[in-house]
Design an enzyme around this catalytic site. Structure first.
Site, mmCIF file in Angstrom:
data_model
loop_
_atom_site.group_PDB
_atom_site.id
_atom_site.type_symbol
_atom_site.label_atom_id
_atom_site.label_comp_id
_atom_site.label_asym_id
_atom_site.label_seq_id
_atom_site.Cartn_x
_atom_site.Cartn_y
_atom_site.Cartn_z
ATOM 1 N N HIS A 1 0.863 -1.185 0.000
ATOM 2 C CA HIS A 1 0.000 0.000 0.000
ATOM 3 C C HIS A 1 0.894 1.227 0.000
ATOM 4 O O HIS A 1 1.538 1.533 1.000
ATOM 5 C CB HIS A 1 -0.896 -0.019 1.238
ATOM 6 C CG HIS A 1 -1.911 1.089 1.261
ATOM 7 N ND1 HIS A 1 -2.880 1.176 2.240
ATOM 8 C CD2 HIS A 1 -2.113 2.163 0.441
ATOM 9 C CE1 HIS A 1 -3.633 2.241 2.020
ATOM 10 N NE2 HIS A 1 -3.175 2.862 0.940
ATOM 11 N N GLU B 1 -1.980 -1.419 -3.593
ATOM 12 C CA GLU B 1 -3.099 -0.753 -2.936
ATOM 13 C C GLU B 1 -2.879 0.749 -3.031
ATOM 14 O O GLU B 1 -1.774 1.241 -2.785
ATOM 15 C CB GLU B 1 -3.197 -1.163 -1.464
ATOM 16 C CG GLU B 1 -3.628 -2.585 -1.237
ATOM 17 C CD GLU B 1 -3.859 -2.869 0.243
ATOM 18 O OE1 GLU B 1 -4.018 -1.899 1.026
ATOM 19 O OE2 GLU B 1 -3.862 -4.043 0.621
ATOM 20 N N HIS C 1 -8.170 -8.533 5.173
ATOM 21 C CA HIS C 1 -8.119 -7.585 6.283
ATOM 22 C C HIS C 1 -8.337 -8.317 7.606
ATOM 23 O O HIS C 1 -9.388 -8.905 7.838
ATOM 24 C CB HIS C 1 -9.129 -6.448 6.163
ATOM 25 C CG HIS C 1 -8.778 -5.284 7.070
ATOM 26 N ND1 HIS C 1 -7.790 -4.378 6.760
ATOM 27 C CD2 HIS C 1 -9.247 -4.908 8.282
ATOM 28 C CE1 HIS C 1 -7.686 -3.482 7.722
ATOM 29 N NE2 HIS C 1 -8.551 -3.791 8.668
#
Length: 249
Positions: free
Chosen positions: A43, A70, A198
């Site tokens: 990310h 991400e 997640h």
């Protein structure tokens, strides 16, 4: 067969704690690959709190498995993605004060803008994924804007699993699993790829890994945490074994 994408952000978090050059996320990606990872996820946040631009460039150059970037749906990030060309870009909501991504992307409220972002990424040959909550309205909107992949936010499930003492048969946990299952059915009915991630860990991964139609899980913090004690290769290999065991029934 179900695939595992390993998020290595927190290797960079450890490095940035000292603003030094180690541990190197690129080496973590190599070790994850050797452990059986099918892809690497990073990310690149707008505040650059862990992964840096150079990390993404080096990962693109050196890793031999697919790269999932991400990113927030901003012009800056779209430009970086179009330059680096990861196999997949996952659009996520982003807040500067959050510790980690706290919820799914609200596609319904910004369909036109996100449709344009996806078109620009597709023009560069990049498959776009959207990170969303297990809500049918968001899944339908994802299909309308041209997303190829939907990643369902498993945080509520993981929190319920922990709150219920890791009892996978508790009503609260079963309700969350059913919500994700129904979301997966909706995703597949639109012809999109059903991924999830997640807060998944070694204790809660299997009920999600055995869901019908699920293609890939993205897991990071749990693997990096386990790797502190066991090594990344072994940590990834163990996670992959649990997933395959569940998927095989």
């Amino acid at each position: 067969m179900i695939e595992l994408g390993v998020n290595i952000d927190h290797v960079a978090t450890l490095r940035q704690a000292r603003r030094t050059w180690e541990p190197d996320p690129t080496w973590a990606a190599v070790e994850a690959h050797l452990g059986g990872a099918d892809g690497i996820t990073v990310h690149l946040r707008e505040d650059r709190r862990h992964i840096q631009d150079d990390d993404v460039r080096r990962l693109r150059e050196l890793t031999q498995i697919k790269l999932n970037l991400e990113m927030a749906a901003t012009d800056e990030m779209v430009g970086i993605a179009r330059s680096i060309k990861p196999e997949m870009a996952m659009l996520v909501p982003e807040g500067r004060h959050e510790v980690t991504t706290e919820g799914g992307l609200d596609i319904v409220s910004q369909e036109a803008r996100l449709k344009d972002v996806i078109a620009r990424l597709a023009d560069a040959g990049i498959v776009t994924s959207v990170f969303i909550d297990a809500e049918i309205a968001q899944i339908d909107a994802a299909a309308r804007i041209g997303a190829r992949v939907c990643e369902i936010h498993t945080g509520p499930y993981a929190h319920a699993f922990h709150a219920q003492g890791r009892d996978a048969e508790s009503p609260a946990v079963l309700a969350e699993i059913d919500k994700i299952r129904r979301a997966g059915e909706a995703i597949c009915s639109h012809g999109m790829r059903f991924n999830a991630g997640h807060a998944l860990n070694y204790y809660n991964v299997q009920p999600i890994a055995r869901l019908p139609g699920i293609r890939e899980l993205h897991i990071g913090h749990a693997i990096v945490s386990r790797a502190v004690f066991s090594g990344i290769r072994e940590a990834v290999a163990e996670m992959k074994r649990l997933m395959r065991e569940a998927a095989a029934g």
